[in-house]
Design a protein around this motif. Structure first.
Motif, PDB file in Angstrom:
ATOM      1  N   SER A  47       0.853  -1.178   0.000  1.00  0.00           N
ATOM      2  CA  SER A  47       0.000   0.000   0.000  1.00  0.00           C
ATOM      3  C   SER A  47       0.891   1.231   0.000  1.00  0.00           C
ATOM      4  N   GLU A  48       0.277   2.387  -0.045  1.00  0.00           N
ATOM      5  CA  GLU A  48       1.050   3.623   0.059  1.00  0.00           C
ATOM      6  C   GLU A  48       1.844   3.630   1.364  1.00  0.00           C
ATOM      7  N   ALA A  49       1.236   3.162   2.436  1.00  0.00           N
ATOM      8  CA  ALA A  49       1.910   3.140   3.743  1.00  0.00           C
ATOM      9  C   ALA A  49       3.125   2.206   3.740  1.00  0.00           C
ATOM     10  N   THR A  50       2.986   1.013   3.186  1.00  0.00           N
ATOM     11  CA  THR A  50       4.120   0.085   3.183  1.00  0.00           C
ATOM     12  C   THR A  50       5.231   0.582   2.262  1.00  0.00           C
ATOM     13  N   GLU A  51       4.870   1.223   1.160  1.00  0.00           N
ATOM     14  CA  GLU A  51       5.883   1.792   0.270  1.00  0.00           C
ATOM     15  C   GLU A  51       6.647   2.906   0.983  1.00  0.00           C
ATOM     16  N   GLN A  52       5.916   3.733   1.711  1.00  0.00           N
ATOM     17  CA  GLN A  52       6.565   4.819   2.444  1.00  0.00           C
ATOM     18  C   GLN A  52       7.474   4.272   3.538  1.00  0.00           C
ATOM     19  N   GLU A  53       7.058   3.226   4.226  1.00  0.00           N
ATOM     20  CA  GLU A  53       7.908   2.584   5.230  1.00  0.00           C
ATOM     21  C   GLU A  53       9.207   2.098   4.597  1.00  0.00           C
ATOM     22  N   THR A  54       9.103   1.546   3.395  1.00  0.00           N
ATOM     23  CA  THR A  54      10.279   1.059   2.676  1.00  0.00           C
ATOM     24  C   THR A  54      11.230   2.217   2.364  1.00  0.00           C
ATOM     25  N   VAL A  55      10.686   3.357   1.967  1.00  0.00           N
ATOM     26  CA  VAL A  55      11.512   4.537   1.682  1.00  0.00           C
ATOM     27  C   VAL A  55      12.257   4.972   2.943  1.00  0.00           C
ATOM     28  N   ILE A  56      11.563   5.016   4.060  1.00  0.00           N
ATOM     29  CA  ILE A  56      12.185   5.441   5.322  1.00  0.00           C
ATOM     30  C   ILE A  56      13.285   4.454   5.727  1.00  0.00           C
ATOM     31  N   GLN A  57      13.044   3.167   5.547  1.00  0.00           N
ATOM     32  CA  GLN A  57      14.093   2.161   5.820  1.00  0.00           C
ATOM     33  C   GLN A  57      15.295   2.390   4.909  1.00  0.00           C
ATOM     34  N   TRP A  58      15.049   2.626   3.635  1.00  0.00           N
ATOM     35  CA  TRP A  58      16.118   2.875   2.671  1.00  0.00           C
ATOM     36  C   TRP A  58      16.942   4.091   3.098  1.00  0.00           C
ATOM     37  N   CYS A  59      16.266   5.144   3.537  1.00  0.00           N
ATOM     38  CA  CYS A  59      16.974   6.340   4.014  1.00  0.00           C
ATOM     39  C   CYS A  59      17.873   5.986   5.200  1.00  0.00           C
TER      40      CYS A  59
END
Length: 140
Positions: free
Chosen positions: A13-25
């Motif tokens: 979802s948008e939320a899980t994609e955003q979590e992935t971005v934050i982890q990547w950062c």
């Protein structure tokens, strides 16, 4: 079932994609310490009437982009990203915010998924930064 196993079975979802971005950062903070400054603006989500009214009085505004990286680069004051996933589209309020932020000198992007957001962030970080303060105004 452990945490990581549960994460594997979550629906994207948008939320899980955003979590992935934050982890990547987080994984790239060693090379780019400024990534420690990225944050999420929690404007969305379902809330009860009282909580929603309280948040509105506290300054929550519809349409504010999801992620902010307050790091100046190449004449931009910072980066704002509106995350989307699947067939979701930006709302009129979101488009208004993105345009207003661009007018104020921010780099903005709408990203459909974590990979696109990571590419935008990486490209933004490769831009030249502002000159150091001690160098500004020399030679005048």
């Amino acid at each position: 079932m452990g945490y990581y196993k549960r994460q594997q079975y979550r629906k994207r979802s948008e939320a899980t994609e955003q979590e992935t971005v934050i982890q990547w950062c987080g994984w790239h903070e060693g090379k780019h310490p400024e990534l420690k400054l990225i944050y999420h603006v929690p404007n969305g989500g379902s809330r009860n009437t009282i909580e929603a009214a309280n948040l509105k009085r506290q300054g929550v505004k519809a349409g504010v982009p999801d992620l902010c990286l307050p790091v100046p680069k190449n004449g931009f004051h910072g980066l704002y990203i509106e995350m989307k996933y699947g067939k979701n589209k930006t709302t009129e309020k979101q488009e208004e915010w993105l345009e207003a932020l661009r007018e104020q000198g921010y780099y903005t992007a709408v990203c459909y998924g974590a990979e696109e957001a990571e590419t935008v962030i990486a490209s933004y970080l490769q831009m030249a930064g502002y000159p150091a303060l001690e160098q500004a105004g020399k030679g005048e």
